[in-house]
Design a protein around this motif. Structure first.
Motif, short mmCIF file in Angstrom:
data_model
loop_
_atom_site.label_atom_id
_atom_site.label_comp_id
_atom_site.label_asym_id
_atom_site.label_seq_id
_atom_site.Cartn_x
_atom_site.Cartn_y
_atom_site.Cartn_z
N TYR A 1 33.02 -67.59 -43.88
CA TYR A 1 33.34 -68.99 -44.17
C TYR A 1 33.28 -69.30 -45.66
CZ TYR A 1 33.30 -74.04 -43.92
OH TYR A 1 33.60 -75.36 -44.08
N GLY A 2 34.39 -69.82 -46.17
CA GLY A 2 34.43 -70.35 -47.54
C GLY A 2 34.60 -69.33 -48.64
N ARG A 38 40.64 -75.77 -55.30
CA ARG A 38 39.66 -76.83 -55.58
C ARG A 38 39.61 -77.82 -54.41
NH1 ARG A 38 40.44 -76.97 -60.41
NH2 ARG A 38 42.45 -78.04 -60.45
N SER A 39 40.75 -78.19 -53.90
CA SER A 39 40.81 -79.11 -52.76
C SER A 39 40.11 -78.51 -51.54
CB SER A 39 42.27 -79.42 -52.44
OG SER A 39 42.36 -80.17 -51.26
N ASN A 40 40.34 -77.22 -51.30
CA ASN A 40 39.70 -76.56 -50.16
C ASN A 40 38.19 -76.45 -50.35
OD1 ASN A 40 41.81 -76.05 -48.28
ND2 ASN A 40 42.64 -74.55 -49.69
N LEU A 61 36.31 -78.54 -51.93
CA LEU A 61 35.75 -79.87 -51.70
C LEU A 61 35.71 -80.25 -50.22
CD1 LEU A 61 37.43 -81.79 -54.66
CD2 LEU A 61 35.01 -81.13 -54.45
N SER A 62 36.53 -79.62 -49.42
CA SER A 62 36.58 -79.97 -48.00
C SER A 62 35.66 -79.10 -47.14
CB SER A 62 38.01 -79.89 -47.47
OG SER A 62 38.46 -78.56 -47.45
N LEU A 63 34.94 -78.15 -47.74
CA LEU A 63 34.03 -77.31 -46.96
C LEU A 63 32.96 -78.18 -46.31
CD1 LEU A 63 33.51 -74.18 -49.27
CD2 LEU A 63 34.94 -74.37 -47.22
N LYS A 64 32.64 -77.86 -45.08
CA LYS A 64 31.67 -78.64 -44.32
C LYS A 64 30.26 -78.06 -44.39
CE LYS A 64 35.01 -80.41 -40.93
NZ LYS A 64 36.08 -80.53 -41.82
N THR A 100 35.94 -67.66 -41.20
CA THR A 100 37.09 -68.51 -41.43
C THR A 100 38.00 -68.44 -40.21
OG1 THR A 100 38.23 -66.67 -42.50
CG2 THR A 100 37.12 -68.25 -43.94
#
Length: 150
Positions: free
Chosen positions: A14-15, A40-42, A44-47, A123
């Protein structure tokens, strides 16, 4: 049409290898160039935190996958478990590849949960590369085995 004799499957933790990554990335079977804004967008969206396997976790994951392969009579020619990804070269059989990947991800996750691990591990999805000849199979096995010594 040539007969599919084996395949190499790869998936990531993951990530650790997001769309847009500077090392390039695979989407829908295509290798795409880096895209810093997308990465960068991805990020920022990591949980949750990025997952990197420890040396002991890598052993646990590998053992779980090999035990499951033996249980279902699925021949694995080569396996490399890294902190951030897994490569497996396996014979083609009657089970669809997506079911094989799901099975291996699930048994690895279950094995780590028994050690107290409690987070999203993998992932979504995986990459697959096909082997139609013994030479292609040999190349994939060598590639994975090189990962084991790097």
């Amino acid at each position: 049409m040539q007969k599919l004799i084996a395949y190499m499957i790869t998936w990531t933790t993951y990530g650790t290898w997001l769309q847009g990554d500077e090392r390039k990335y695979v989407k829908d079977g295509q290798t795409l160039d880096p895209d810093p804004n997308l990465k960068r967008s991805n990020l920022l969206s990591l949980k949750q935190s990025i997952i990197k396997l420890t040396p002991q976790q890598k052993i646990t994951v590998q053992n779980a996958i090999l035990e499951e392969a033996k249980r279902i009579n699925h021949k694995i020619h080569a396996i490399a478990v890294y902190s951030n990804h897994i490569h497996i070269v396996a014979e083609n059989n009657q089970t669809p590849i997506n079911q094989i990947v799901s099975r291996y991800k699930n048994v690895a996750t279950a094995a780590l949960k028994q050690t107290g691990f409690d987070a999203k591990l993998w992932t979504k999805g995986y990459d697959k590369r096909f082997c139609f000849t013994e030479e292609q199979l040999k190349q994939k096995i060598e590639y994975v085995n090189r990962h084991n010594i790097e």
